[in-house]
Design an enzyme around this catalytic site. Structure first.
Site, PDB file in Angstrom:
ATOM      1  CG  ASN A 155       7.807   1.463  11.118  1.00  0.00           C
ATOM      2  OD1 ASN A 155       8.782   1.595  10.316  1.00  0.00           O
ATOM      3  ND2 ASN A 155       6.938   0.611  10.834  1.00  0.00           N
ATOM      4  N   GLY A 156       7.749   5.612  13.191  1.00  0.00           N
ATOM      5  CA  GLY A 156       7.097   6.599  14.116  1.00  0.00           C
ATOM      6  C   GLY A 156       7.853   7.668  14.296  1.00  0.00           C
TER       7      GLY A 156
ATOM      8  CB  CYS B 144       8.585   3.133   8.247  1.00  0.00           C
ATOM      9  SG  CYS B 144       8.864   4.502   7.970  1.00  0.00           S
TER      10      CYS B 144
ATOM     11  CD  GLU C 277      -3.491  10.560  -3.254  1.00  0.00           C
ATOM     12  OE1 GLU C 277      -3.082  10.081  -2.208  1.00  0.00           O
ATOM     13  OE2 GLU C 277      -4.506  10.180  -3.868  1.00  0.00           O
TER      14      GLU C 277
ATOM     15  CE  LYS D 142      -3.001   2.100   0.317  1.00  0.00           C
ATOM     16  NZ  LYS D 142      -3.916   2.662  -0.883  1.00  0.00           N
TER      17      LYS D 142
ATOM     18  CG  HIS E 269     -19.213  33.193  -3.521  1.00  0.00           C
ATOM     19  ND1 HIS E 269     -19.603  34.282  -3.238  1.00  0.00           N
ATOM     20  CD2 HIS E 269     -19.935  32.235  -3.813  1.00  0.00           C
ATOM     21  CE1 HIS E 269     -20.914  34.197  -3.104  1.00  0.00           C
ATOM     22  NE2 HIS E 269     -21.110  33.166  -3.548  1.00  0.00           N
TER      23      HIS E 269
ATOM     24  CD1 TRP F 227       6.465   8.433   3.193  1.00  0.00           C
ATOM     25  CD2 TRP F 227       6.306   9.169   5.093  1.00  0.00           C
ATOM     26  NE1 TRP F 227       5.966   9.847   2.983  1.00  0.00           N
ATOM     27  CE2 TRP F 227       5.907  10.400   4.162  1.00  0.00           C
ATOM     28  CE3 TRP F 227       6.424   9.607   6.630  1.00  0.00           C
ATOM     29  CZ2 TRP F 227       5.469  11.244   4.895  1.00  0.00           C
ATOM     30  CZ3 TRP F 227       6.095  10.834   6.951  1.00  0.00           C
ATOM     31  CH2 TRP F 227       5.491  11.811   6.112  1.00  0.00           C
TER      32      TRP F 227
ATOM     33  CE  LYS G 237      -7.619   8.262  -4.943  1.00  0.00           C
ATOM     34  NZ  LYS G 237      -7.264   8.988  -3.694  1.00  0.00           N
TER      35      LYS G 237
ATOM     36  CD  GLU H  88     -10.661  10.192  -3.250  1.00  0.00           C
ATOM     37  OE1 GLU H  88      -9.967   8.872  -3.615  1.00  0.00           O
ATOM     38  OE2 GLU H  88     -10.599  10.591  -2.352  1.00  0.00           O
TER      39      GLU H  88
ATOM     40  NE  ARG I 152       3.657  -0.390   7.067  1.00  0.00           N
ATOM     41  CZ  ARG I 152       2.646  -0.815   7.862  1.00  0.00           C
ATOM     42  NH1 ARG I 152       1.449  -1.436   7.512  1.00  0.00           N
ATOM     43  NH2 ARG I 152       2.453   0.096   8.915  1.00  0.00           N
TER      44      ARG I 152
END
Length: 605
Positions: free
Chosen positions: A99-100, A2, A485, A600, A501, A74, A482, A478, A27
């Site tokens: 925010n939070g 946010c 995402e 973000k 396995h 967000w 990506k 990673e 954000r």
């Protein structure tokens, strides 16, 4: 998560608020809104679209005012909807953004409902607005100080009252909030970038601070209500870095900025010395006998890569922990361990909490790898190395990750030197390789046309496997992150030796297998794992070093990287996987820079 912007001024501050939201939209972008004190009353506009649409709504409504707050969200509590969008009002007297996460919101909601308050949203934020209204007795600053004592959880809030023009109150606990000091006007924001160009005089509020902003006054009290003096810093936020230029997306721009970002991160490094990490680093590095790395998401994968480097080169045992899990289990603390946090923003809530927990356990040797020199993480750690990736707007991290890797390799060499394991010849050789990284990355970027061709095939898949061995296993992780995402393709990564396995059961011609294949001691083992995939009809997409002797054949697609780069090879292979994810998402038509459900800067637990 946010973004908050607020302002008190003697001019119409609507353009300042909207421009600030545009810069903070990365954000959180589930919804957005703005509230203004105009003609003696509160006015508001909210949208579940992007800030550009909110700007149109504000213009259509001809909203303006000298005092106002704005927010881009967000979603945590409540779906993205207009009713759940901030700012929230209480009885058309209190306007508030937050925010939070407020952990005791249910208890407070029940209490306020019993007092007659009606709730129009599902959010925990509306609880704060009604609580402030209920406690208000004519002085908003005093009211907010009392109200926040009732809140359990994390918050950064900005609130103003219809009955007190030219006044905004801000408060923070666990979420970042800064003050921008102007001439006859003052500002609040989640990030200095939001008000860049308006003022460069910034105050970073500390935990528990409450601030009273008026036209010619900025008064701060701490968590105990005592007057607090906070340093005013001159901060030159990089507004130009938020411009797209010739690129289609910020992610593409940031992928191609990596040669410059790496060069900037290593600028001024003329030799390996502990002082690169702080004045006290020499004594600390001599003393420590292990390393504990705390990080989340992409930064966690940087930490996993660093584990291979540090244990191989510096011969120091390394433990890498997911920060959001670390403080919720019983662990065995080592007071002689170096606690390393890795965070792009330096405000990652889980990592900050894990750092605090480690210190409470008696581990006082702390160091952060961070991209923001003024962040909470840098202030909380005794030592630091600041990466110089610049502003990263795309939600999927690219240049922030590779600059973290560069900084962690520098830390590896410094620890090795402190332990007497790096001679002058080795130091010179490593530094030469690091200085060559920008050129080597540029050569990988030149492979983009070949990767685009792959992405056209990849776009039709719904699942993918990524394989790597040794220090390239975290790079496979990673790469999978990506892809999932931004393209929404389900992707998993495994150490290649683990195929038999369990994961091999998934392999069919509809399950592409991306393989990171550097020329190293594990190459022949990796080739055997690749044969296991082909024997089950799987399609292999191999990023191979030039001298691996892996050749294209039926079901085996190969792109050769220009050179074998030894210990720094993970950085080069990362770039190729970033390009694959980007162009696959492009082919699928997803929102590359703002993928669904994400944001973000993760400032909530």
């Amino acid at each position: 998560m946010c973004g908050i912007v607020g302002a008190v001024a003697q001019r119409n501050i609507t353009p300042v608020l909207l421009e600030g939201l545009k810069r903070l939209e990365y954000r959180g972008y589930d919804s957005c809104g703005v509230a203004l004190h105009s003609n003696g009353e509160l006015q508001r506009s909210r949208s579940t679209s992007r800030v550009a649409e909110l700007e149109n709504l504000v213009q259509q409504a001809n909203l303006s005012g000298f005092t106002g707050i704005a927010h881009t969200r967000w979603a945590t509590h409540g779906v993205p909807s207009t009713d759940n969008a901030h700012p929230h009002f209480s009885r058309d007297r209190i306007a508030l953004v937050h925010n939070g996460i407020i952990e005791n919101h249910d208890e407070l909601r029940a209490e306020l409902k019993a007092l007659g308050y009606r709730f129009d949203s599902q959010t925990d934020t509306e609880v704060i607005a009604h609580l402030v209204d209920h406690m208000y007795q004519g002085d908003l600053f005093e009211t907010v100080q009392l109200a926040v004592k009732r809140l359990h959880g994390a918050y950064a809030i900005a609130v103003f009252c219809r009955d007190e023009p030219h006044r905004i109150i801000g408060a923070r606990q666990g979420s970042p909030l800064i003050v921008g000091v102007g001439q006859g006007e003052n500002f609040l924001a989640s990030d200095a970038m939001a008000i860049a160009g308006t003022t460069d005089q910034i105050i970073y509020l500390e935990e528990g601070d409450v601030v009273d902003l008026q036209l010619h006054r900025c008064w701060i009290v701490d968590s105990e209500g005592r007057p607090a003096q906070r340093e005013i810093r001159t901060v030159h936020a990089h507004t130009g870095a938020a411009e797209l230029g010739p690129y289609r997306h910020y992610m593409q721009k940031e992928i191609f900025e990596q040669p410059r970002a790496i060069a900037d991160t290593l600028e001024g490094v003329t030799g390996i010395m502990p002082e690169l990490f702080g004045d006290a680093a020499h004594g600390v590095f001599k003393k420590i006998n292990s390393v504990l790395i705390l990080a989340c998401g992409t930064s966690y994968y940087a930490g996993l890569t660093a584990k291979y480097w540090i244990e191989s080169i510096a011969k120091i045992p390394v433990q890498v922990e997911v920060a959001s899990e670390y403080r919720y289990r019983d662990s065995v603390p080592n007071p002689d361990s170096l606690v390393v946090t890795i965070s792009q923003s330096g405000e990652t809530a889980d990592t900050l909490a894990a750092l605090k927990h480690a210190r409470q356990l008696g581990m006082q040797h702390t160091l952060t790898i961070c991209n923001v020199s003024t962040s909470a993480m840098v202030r909380e750690c005794a030592l630091s190395y600041i990466t110089r990736a610049g502003v990263e707007v795309g939600v999927a991290s690219t240049k922030a990750f590779t600059t973290q890797l560069a900084a962690l390799f520098l830390l590896t060499l410094t620890l090795a030197q402190s332990k007497g394991l790096l001679n002058d010849e080795q130091e010179a050789e490593h530094l030469k390789a690091m200085r060559h990284l920008p050129v080597a990355i540029s050569a990988v970027l030149a492979l983009e046309p070949q990767i685009i061709a792959w992405s056209e095939d990849f776009a039709r898949y719904e699942n993918a496997l990524f394989l790597g061995r040794g220090m390239h296993y975290p790079i496979a992780l990673e790469g999978a992150l990506k892809l999932k995402e931004i393209s929404y393709i389900h992707a998993e990564a495994y150490p290649a030796g683990e195929l038999k396995h369990g994961p091999l059961a998934l392999v069919t011609k509809e399950m592409p297998v991306v393989t990171v294949a550097p020329k190293d001691a594990l190459l022949e083992k990796l080739k055997s794992n690749m044969q296991e995939v082909r024997a089950r009809g799987g399609e292999l997409y191999v990023f191979a070093d030039a001298d691996t002797n892996i050749t294209p054949s039926e079901g085996v697609h190969v792109i050769r990287l220009p050179e074998n780069y030894g210990q720094l090879s993970p950085i080069l292979h990362t770039v190729s996987l970033q390009l694959l994810a980007y162009h696959t998402a492009l082919a699928r038509g997803t929102d590359v820079d703002k993928p669904r459900n994400l944001a973000k800067s993760v400032t909530v637990e």
